[in-house]
Design a protein around this motif. Structure first.
Motif, PDB file in Angstrom:
ATOM      1  N   ALA A 129       0.832  -1.205   0.000  1.00  0.00           N
ATOM      2  CA  ALA A 129       0.000   0.000   0.000  1.00  0.00           C
ATOM      3  C   ALA A 129       0.867   1.255   0.000  1.00  0.00           C
ATOM      4  CB  ALA A 129      -0.920  -0.002   1.219  1.00  0.00           C
ATOM      5  N   GLY A 130       0.358   2.303  -0.634  1.00  0.00           N
ATOM      6  CA  GLY A 130       1.133   3.541  -0.663  1.00  0.00           C
ATOM      7  C   GLY A 130       0.332   4.703  -1.203  1.00  0.00           C
ATOM      8  N   ILE A 131       0.833   5.898  -0.954  1.00  0.00           N
ATOM      9  CA  ILE A 131       0.243   7.120  -1.485  1.00  0.00           C
ATOM     10  C   ILE A 131       1.335   7.916  -2.183  1.00  0.00           C
ATOM     11  CG2 ILE A 131      -1.608   7.242   0.220  1.00  0.00           C
ATOM     12  CD1 ILE A 131       0.093   9.269   1.769  1.00  0.00           C
ATOM     13  N   MET A 132       0.919   8.794  -3.092  1.00  0.00           N
ATOM     14  CA  MET A 132       1.903   9.579  -3.846  1.00  0.00           C
ATOM     15  C   MET A 132       1.352  10.962  -4.148  1.00  0.00           C
ATOM     16  SD  MET A 132       3.887   8.658  -7.418  1.00  0.00           S
ATOM     17  CE  MET A 132       2.509   8.945  -8.536  1.00  0.00           C
ATOM     18  N   LEU A 133       2.128  11.981  -3.830  1.00  0.00           N
ATOM     19  CA  LEU A 133       1.845  13.378  -4.167  1.00  0.00           C
ATOM     20  C   LEU A 133       0.550  13.902  -3.568  1.00  0.00           C
ATOM     21  CD1 LEU A 133       2.924  13.410  -7.949  1.00  0.00           C
ATOM     22  CD2 LEU A 133       4.328  13.456  -5.890  1.00  0.00           C
ATOM     23  N   PHE A 147       5.413   9.889   4.743  1.00  0.00           N
ATOM     24  CA  PHE A 147       6.283   9.229   5.714  1.00  0.00           C
ATOM     25  C   PHE A 147       5.471   8.272   6.584  1.00  0.00           C
ATOM     26  CE2 PHE A 147       8.368   9.286   9.967  1.00  0.00           C
ATOM     27  CZ  PHE A 147       9.573   8.697   9.619  1.00  0.00           C
ATOM     28  N   GLY A 148       4.291   8.706   7.010  1.00  0.00           N
ATOM     29  CA  GLY A 148       3.468   7.906   7.902  1.00  0.00           C
ATOM     30  C   GLY A 148       2.888   6.657   7.259  1.00  0.00           C
ATOM     31  N   VAL A 149       2.399   6.784   6.019  1.00  0.00           N
ATOM     32  CA  VAL A 149       1.748   5.655   5.344  1.00  0.00           C
ATOM     33  C   VAL A 149       2.765   4.753   4.650  1.00  0.00           C
ATOM     34  CG1 VAL A 149       0.162   5.008   3.490  1.00  0.00           C
ATOM     35  CG2 VAL A 149      -0.428   6.878   5.038  1.00  0.00           C
ATOM     36  N   ASN A 150       3.572   5.333   3.782  1.00  0.00           N
ATOM     37  CA  ASN A 150       4.494   4.525   2.981  1.00  0.00           C
ATOM     38  C   ASN A 150       5.566   3.851   3.822  1.00  0.00           C
ATOM     39  OD1 ASN A 150       3.051   5.487   0.829  1.00  0.00           O
ATOM     40  ND2 ASN A 150       4.626   6.911   0.126  1.00  0.00           N
ATOM     41  N   TYR A 151       6.003   4.540   4.855  1.00  0.00           N
ATOM     42  CA  TYR A 151       7.125   4.020   5.644  1.00  0.00           C
ATOM     43  C   TYR A 151       6.745   3.596   7.066  1.00  0.00           C
ATOM     44  CZ  TYR A 151      11.328   3.867   8.480  1.00  0.00           C
ATOM     45  OH  TYR A 151      12.296   3.462   9.364  1.00  0.00           O
ATOM     46  N   TYR A 201       7.685  22.446   2.566  1.00  0.00           N
ATOM     47  CA  TYR A 201       7.049  21.188   2.171  1.00  0.00           C
ATOM     48  C   TYR A 201       6.893  21.064   0.658  1.00  0.00           C
ATOM     49  CZ  TYR A 201       3.784  17.339   1.805  1.00  0.00           C
ATOM     50  OH  TYR A 201       3.199  16.145   1.468  1.00  0.00           O
ATOM     51  N   SER A 202       7.218  19.877   0.164  1.00  0.00           N
ATOM     52  CA  SER A 202       6.983  19.506  -1.229  1.00  0.00           C
ATOM     53  C   SER A 202       6.468  18.078  -1.232  1.00  0.00           C
ATOM     54  CB  SER A 202       8.276  19.597  -2.049  1.00  0.00           C
ATOM     55  OG  SER A 202       8.155  18.852  -3.259  1.00  0.00           O
ATOM     56  N   ALA A 203       5.279  17.862  -1.792  1.00  0.00           N
ATOM     57  CA  ALA A 203       4.719  16.508  -1.858  1.00  0.00           C
ATOM     58  C   ALA A 203       5.622  15.595  -2.679  1.00  0.00           C
ATOM     59  CB  ALA A 203       3.323  16.551  -2.464  1.00  0.00           C
ATOM     60  N   HIS A 204       6.250  16.155  -3.721  1.00  0.00           N
ATOM     61  CA  HIS A 204       7.141  15.363  -4.570  1.00  0.00           C
ATOM     62  C   HIS A 204       8.370  14.901  -3.793  1.00  0.00           C
ATOM     63  CE1 HIS A 204       4.596  17.566  -7.373  1.00  0.00           C
ATOM     64  NE2 HIS A 204       4.925  16.714  -8.313  1.00  0.00           N
ATOM     65  N   ALA A 205       8.954  15.813  -3.029  1.00  0.00           N
ATOM     66  CA  ALA A 205      10.119  15.450  -2.220  1.00  0.00           C
ATOM     67  C   ALA A 205       9.729  14.479  -1.113  1.00  0.00           C
ATOM     68  CB  ALA A 205      10.754  16.705  -1.630  1.00  0.00           C
ATOM     69  N   ALA A 206       8.579  14.722  -0.470  1.00  0.00           N
ATOM     70  CA  ALA A 206       8.140  13.859   0.633  1.00  0.00           C
ATOM     71  C   ALA A 206       7.932  12.421   0.158  1.00  0.00           C
ATOM     72  CB  ALA A 206       6.851  14.407   1.245  1.00  0.00           C
ATOM     73  N   TYR A 207       7.381  12.266  -1.040  1.00  0.00           N
ATOM     74  CA  TYR A 207       7.194  10.921  -1.600  1.00  0.00           C
ATOM     75  C   TYR A 207       8.539  10.225  -1.786  1.00  0.00           C
ATOM     76  CZ  TYR A 207       6.185   7.215  -4.947  1.00  0.00           C
ATOM     77  OH  TYR A 207       6.114   5.995  -5.588  1.00  0.00           O
ATOM     78  N   ALA A 245      -4.136   3.836  -9.856  1.00  0.00           N
ATOM     79  CA  ALA A 245      -4.724   5.063  -9.314  1.00  0.00           C
ATOM     80  C   ALA A 245      -3.715   5.900  -8.532  1.00  0.00           C
ATOM     81  CB  ALA A 245      -5.915   4.720  -8.427  1.00  0.00           C
ATOM     82  N   LEU A 246      -2.486   5.430  -8.423  1.00  0.00           N
ATOM     83  CA  LEU A 246      -1.479   6.140  -7.647  1.00  0.00           C
ATOM     84  C   LEU A 246      -1.214   7.542  -8.195  1.00  0.00           C
ATOM     85  CD1 LEU A 246       0.398   5.500  -5.200  1.00  0.00           C
ATOM     86  CD2 LEU A 246       2.171   4.910  -6.844  1.00  0.00           C
ATOM     87  N   TYR A 247      -1.512   7.749  -9.477  1.00  0.00           N
ATOM     88  CA  TYR A 247      -1.198   9.023 -10.133  1.00  0.00           C
ATOM     89  C   TYR A 247      -2.342  10.027 -10.069  1.00  0.00           C
ATOM     90  CZ  TYR A 247       2.726   6.371 -11.942  1.00  0.00           C
ATOM     91  OH  TYR A 247       3.864   5.602 -12.037  1.00  0.00           O
ATOM     92  N   CYS A 248      -3.354   9.756  -9.247  1.00  0.00           N
ATOM     93  CA  CYS A 248      -4.541  10.613  -9.235  1.00  0.00           C
ATOM     94  C   CYS A 248      -4.272  12.018  -8.692  1.00  0.00           C
ATOM     95  CB  CYS A 248      -5.671   9.950  -8.447  1.00  0.00           C
ATOM     96  SG  CYS A 248      -5.306   9.703  -6.684  1.00  0.00           S
ATOM     97  N   HIS A 249      -3.146  12.219  -8.019  1.00  0.00           N
ATOM     98  CA  HIS A 249      -2.849  13.541  -7.458  1.00  0.00           C
ATOM     99  C   HIS A 249      -1.859  14.344  -8.307  1.00  0.00           C
ATOM    100  CE1 HIS A 249      -5.109  12.981  -3.754  1.00  0.00           C
ATOM    101  NE2 HIS A 249      -4.594  11.771  -3.657  1.00  0.00           N
ATOM    102  N   LEU A 250      -1.589  13.871  -9.512  1.00  0.00           N
ATOM    103  CA  LEU A 250      -0.769  14.666 -10.423  1.00  0.00           C
ATOM    104  C   LEU A 250      -1.459  15.980 -10.741  1.00  0.00           C
ATOM    105  CD1 LEU A 250       0.448  12.060 -13.089  1.00  0.00           C
ATOM    106  CD2 LEU A 250       1.873  13.227 -11.430  1.00  0.00           C
ATOM    107  N   TRP A 251      -0.669  16.996 -11.056  1.00  0.00           N
ATOM    108  CA  TRP A 251      -1.213  18.258 -11.557  1.00  0.00           C
ATOM    109  C   TRP A 251      -2.113  17.936 -12.754  1.00  0.00           C
ATOM    110  CZ3 TRP A 251       1.390  21.925 -15.398  1.00  0.00           C
ATOM    111  CH2 TRP A 251       0.750  23.168 -15.401  1.00  0.00           C
TER     112      TRP A 251
END
Length: 325
Positions: A129-133, A147-151, A201-207, A245-251
């Motif tokens: 399981a994971g989230i992105m952006l 950090f909380g979900v993926n790791y 904060y950057s969602a891209h960096a955090a991922y 569906a991982l890419y649903c938060h892309l610009w």
């Protein structure tokens, strides 16, 4: 001001350039074809995020081979629908769904407690399981979401299940922990004084940071298991860029472009699951051979695994954050 803008934009540019490189490699290399795997009768597996995408294909294939598979997921409706589809396809499938919300450490603990009360063995744990952006936010326990979900959620899940995994393995038939990572780890950075990415904060960096942390954890865990002589291995897998569906938060413009090119350049969920399944089930990866970082069916070298001091410091910090000392 310029420094803040640069800190925000640079991770975005670097991640999309890396994505372009990965797509070109996928275009010319072709997907890994999973060899025929042995039957898994009597084996028990847990797959997080097994209700859709790569996780669903992993569960589906394991169930077809006779394993008893437990889907751990946040969306109960999605999870139960996945169970129904698999059982309709394979009448003898042993598949079930149990609620697991990785944004809540209490939910992780409840999931493990419920599993252990059944006194089942555990031969394979797939941390998928994971989230992105996702937009900036915090988990129930106050951690940055990636950090909380993926790791961190997977760290706790694995830690609490370690004794069962160790007891279920044996010489010649090791139990396995497989963590689904990403090539994005190459752009990650572990800042032990800012694991929640509070500074600019950057969602891209955090991922990217979360995927690097996941890889460091997988490598350190395997070394600890080797030193202890336990019949359990740990590895990380990069499934490539997969149409999920991982890419649903892309610009929005990029999301539209992603949809347009996904069928041509992205891997299917079944293709993305192939290396995950290989790492989890292949007899060729028995024992100590099961560690490392895998992509497209091959073990790859990554500099992230060459810093044992960073691995240890992240491990110890994680134990403190989770109050596991």
């Amino acid at each position: 001001m310029l420094s803040a803008i640069r800190s925000y934009l640079l991770p975005i540019i670097r991640l999309y350039l890396l994505g372009l490189k990965v797509l070109l490699v996928q275009l010319f290399s072709g997907p890994f074809r999973l060899p025929v795997m042995p039957r898994q009768d009597g084996k028990v597996a847990i797959v997080t995020g097994g209700g859709r995408g790569i996780g669903y294909e992993v569960v589906r294939h394991m169930a077809r081979l006779g394993a008893h598979v437990i889907i751990g997921g946040k969306d109960e409706q999605e999870g139960l629908a996945a169970v129904r589809r698999i059982c309709e396809e394979y009448k003898e499938a042993k598949v079930e769904f149990t609620k697991l919300d990785l944004t809540s450490l209490q939910s992780v603990r409840q999931f493990v407690q419920s599993f252990k009360e059944r006194d089942l063995p555990l031969h394979v744990l797939v941390n998928n399981a994971g989230i992105m952006l996702v937009p900036e936010g915090r988990t129930e326990d106050g951690f940055e979401q990636h950090f909380g979900v993926n790791y961190l959620g997977h760290f706790l899940l694995t830690w609490l299940l370690l004794d069962t995994l160790k007891d279920s393995g044996k010489c010649g038939c090791f139990s396995r922990v497989v963590s689904v990572s990403s090539s994005a780890h190459r752009l990650g950075e572990i800042r032990l004084n800012d694991l929640n990415s509070c500074h600019c904060y950057s969602a891209h960096a955090a991922y990217c940071h979360s995927k690097l942390a996941q890889l460091l954890f997988s490598s350190h865990l395997h070394q600890e298991l080797q030193r202890g002589g336990y019949p359990l291995s740990s590895c990380a897998v990069d499934p490539g860029m997969v149409d999920t569906a991982l890419y649903c938060h892309l610009w929005t413009p990029l999301r539209l472009a992603q949809r347009a090119i996904a069928r041509l350049l992205f891997r299917t969920p079944a293709e993305g699951a192939a290396t995950v399944l290989y790492a989890a089930l292949s007899p060729a990866l028995e024992g100590e051979r099961g560690g490392g970082y895998w992509a497209n069916g091959r073990r790859e070298m990554t500099t992230a695994t060459f810093d044992p001091q960073l691995q240890r410091r992240l491990w110890e910090t994680s134990l403190r954050l989770l109050d596991l000392q």
